[in-house]
Design a protein around this motif. Structure first.
Motif, short mmCIF file in Angstrom:
data_model
loop_
_atom_site.label_atom_id
_atom_site.label_comp_id
_atom_site.label_asym_id
_atom_site.label_seq_id
_atom_site.Cartn_x
_atom_site.Cartn_y
_atom_site.Cartn_z
N PRO A 66 0.83 -1.21 0.00
CA PRO A 66 0.00 0.00 0.00
C PRO A 66 0.86 1.26 0.00
N THR A 67 0.35 2.29 -0.65
CA THR A 67 1.01 3.60 -0.59
C THR A 67 0.69 4.26 0.75
N ALA A 68 1.36 5.37 1.03
CA ALA A 68 1.10 6.10 2.26
C ALA A 68 -0.37 6.54 2.32
N ARG A 69 -0.91 6.93 1.17
CA ARG A 69 -2.31 7.34 1.10
C ARG A 69 -3.25 6.18 1.45
N ALA A 70 -2.93 4.99 0.95
CA ALA A 70 -3.75 3.82 1.26
C ALA A 70 -3.68 3.49 2.75
N GLU A 71 -2.49 3.59 3.33
CA GLU A 71 -2.36 3.34 4.77
C GLU A 71 -3.18 4.35 5.56
N ASP A 72 -3.17 5.62 5.12
CA ASP A 72 -3.95 6.65 5.80
C ASP A 72 -5.45 6.37 5.72
N LEU A 73 -5.87 5.78 4.61
CA LEU A 73 -7.29 5.53 4.40
C LEU A 73 -7.79 4.26 5.09
N SER A 74 -6.88 3.38 5.49
CA SER A 74 -7.28 2.06 5.96
C SER A 74 -8.26 2.11 7.12
N ALA A 75 -7.97 2.94 8.13
CA ALA A 75 -8.85 3.00 9.30
C ALA A 75 -10.22 3.57 8.94
N ALA A 76 -10.24 4.61 8.09
CA ALA A 76 -11.51 5.23 7.70
C ALA A 76 -12.36 4.25 6.88
N VAL A 77 -11.73 3.50 5.99
CA VAL A 77 -12.47 2.52 5.18
C VAL A 77 -13.02 1.40 6.07
N ALA A 78 -12.18 0.91 7.00
CA ALA A 78 -12.64 -0.13 7.92
C ALA A 78 -13.82 0.35 8.74
N ASP A 79 -13.77 1.60 9.20
CA ASP A 79 -14.87 2.16 9.98
C ASP A 79 -16.14 2.28 9.14
N ALA A 80 -15.99 2.75 7.90
CA ALA A 80 -17.16 2.92 7.02
C ALA A 80 -17.81 1.56 6.72
N LEU A 81 -16.99 0.55 6.42
CA LEU A 81 -17.54 -0.77 6.11
C LEU A 81 -18.18 -1.40 7.34
N ALA A 82 -17.59 -1.18 8.51
CA ALA A 82 -18.20 -1.72 9.73
C ALA A 82 -19.58 -1.12 9.96
N ARG A 83 -19.71 0.18 9.68
CA ARG A 83 -21.01 0.83 9.85
C ARG A 83 -22.04 0.29 8.85
N VAL A 84 -21.61 0.10 7.62
CA VAL A 84 -22.52 -0.45 6.61
C VAL A 84 -22.94 -1.86 6.99
N ARG A 85 -21.97 -2.67 7.43
CA ARG A 85 -22.29 -4.05 7.81
C ARG A 85 -23.22 -4.08 9.02
N SER A 86 -23.03 -3.12 9.92
CA SER A 86 -23.91 -3.05 11.09
C SER A 86 -25.35 -2.74 10.68
N VAL A 87 -25.50 -1.83 9.71
CA VAL A 87 -26.84 -1.49 9.22
C VAL A 87 -27.50 -2.71 8.59
N VAL A 88 -26.73 -3.44 7.77
CA VAL A 88 -27.29 -4.61 7.11
C VAL A 88 -27.63 -5.70 8.14
N ALA A 89 -26.72 -5.91 9.10
CA ALA A 89 -26.96 -6.95 10.10
C ALA A 89 -28.14 -6.64 11.00
N SER A 90 -28.43 -5.35 11.17
CA SER A 90 -29.53 -4.97 12.06
C SER A 90 -30.89 -5.36 11.52
N ALA A 91 -30.94 -5.71 10.23
CA ALA A 91 -32.22 -6.15 9.66
C ALA A 91 -32.67 -7.44 10.31
N GLU A 92 -31.72 -8.23 10.79
CA GLU A 92 -32.05 -9.47 11.50
C GLU A 92 -31.27 -9.47 12.81
N PRO A 93 -31.92 -9.13 13.93
CA PRO A 93 -31.22 -9.02 15.20
C PRO A 93 -30.43 -10.28 15.54
N PHE A 94 -29.27 -10.09 16.14
CA PHE A 94 -28.42 -11.22 16.50
C PHE A 94 -29.02 -11.98 17.67
N ASP A 95 -29.16 -13.29 17.51
CA ASP A 95 -29.66 -14.15 18.58
C ASP A 95 -28.65 -15.26 18.78
#
Length: 319
Positions: A66-95
């Motif tokens: 990864p370039t320095a720019r990619a390394e800088d983006l890694s945490a923000a991308v991980a956070d964004a994807l985690a939020r999206v996955r959380s929204v999708v997962a919330s459609a079916e509550p975890f049991d």
């Protein structure tokens, strides 16, 4: 005022592709992970490079870096994807009672051997269909700082290679969440009837032959650093790669071995090995279950971390 970005023109799957390439450091392996062809991944990377105006990943003989720019983006991308996955997962509550999810937990082998039995018991009762993957975590070789020694484990959490990591480090960056599981120190393991047990002083300890648990075969461990501070040394007659192997060898020889107290309390008796108080303080530390704060938006992972924090080693429960 920030410029508004028209997300309707952005393929958010490109962020998933970015995450996979960053984790794998290889276009082909990223393609396998995403069930795509390597050419499709290369095409997606081209679109992503144009979108972000950066090469992002540079080719090497062994893959990409990864370039320095990619390394800088890694945490923000991980956070964004985690939020999206959380929204999708919330459609079916975890049991937990009905979930068929699989969680991957990383820990040093002496730690996973201690926490796994009570954790499996809790899972059998509360979540019989949930599966676990246990990965062995190792400190960075030659690193004397505890915090930096476990940095690779934190990177694996951000790359989603692990759901949680159990590490002997209190100092983690603010973007991570941690839960203290238990405290640990070290005892000296010896076969039953060993003469050292009758008079476990420091002079006799240093004069005897020792076994060291070392995955790399390096014959110098943290005990040697402690002894060195007192102007003392010991002879490492043997190194073995894991703690259970160490117990089997100690049981059949006169070698001494420093082992985590909870690990020794859990397994030493099965090998006819006794735990002796160390003749000098060898340090005390906390074991923390760590994950990213973004990942905790996943209801299932939040539940698993909570279960881990409530799981105490059997040796502590009976103490």
């Amino acid at each position: 005022m920030l410029k508004q970005v028209d997300l309707s023109r952005v393929d958010l799957n490109l962020l998933v592709l970015f995450e996979a390439v960053l984790a794998e450091r290889h276009v082909g392996r990223a393609a396998d992970r995403l069930s795509l062809s390597p050419s499709a991944v290369s095409h997606g990377l081209g679109r992503l490079r144009r979108l972000l105006n950066d090469p992002l990943f540079l080719r090497t003989p062994r893959g990409v870096v990864p370039t320095a720019r990619a390394e800088d983006l890694s945490a923000a991308v991980a956070d964004a994807l985690a939020r999206v996955r959380s929204v999708v997962a919330s459609a079916e509550p975890f049991d937990p009672a009905t979930s068929r999810r699989r969680f991957t937990i990383g820990a040093p082998d002496g730690v996973s051997a201690v926490i796994l039995p009570p954790l499996l018991q809790r899972l059998r009762q509360a979540a019989p269909s949930i599966d676990l993957g246990i990965c062995q975590l190792l400190p960075t070789r030659g690193e004397t700082s505890v915090e930096r020694a476990w940095l690779s484990s934190l990177l694996d959490l951000e790359a989603c290679k692990l759901d949680a990591a159990v590490i002997p480090s209190d100092d983690v960056p603010a973007r991570f969440a941690k839960q203290v599981l238990y405290e640990e120190d070290f005892v000296i393991a010896a076969r039953a009837g060993h003469s050292f047990a009758a008079d476990p002083n420091l002079d006799r300890y240093c004069a005897m032959q020792h076994l060291l648990v070392s995955v790399t075969g390096d014959g110098h461990g943290f005990v040697d650093r402690v002894l060195g501070e007192q102007g003392r040394t010991r002879r490492i007659a043997l190194t073995v790669p894991n703690f259970l192997f160490a117990l089997a060898v100690v049981a059949e020889t006169d070698l001494l071995c420093a082992l985590p107290r909870c690990f020794a309390a859990t397994y030493a008796g099965r090998f006819g090995v006794v735990a002796i108080e160390a003749p000098a303080p060898l340090g005390r530390f906390r074991l923390n279950a760590v994950t990213t704060k973004a990942a905790l938006m996943d209801e299932g992972l939040a539940w698993m971390l909570s279960l881990l924090s409530e799981t105490r080693p059997a040796s502590i429960q009976s103490a």
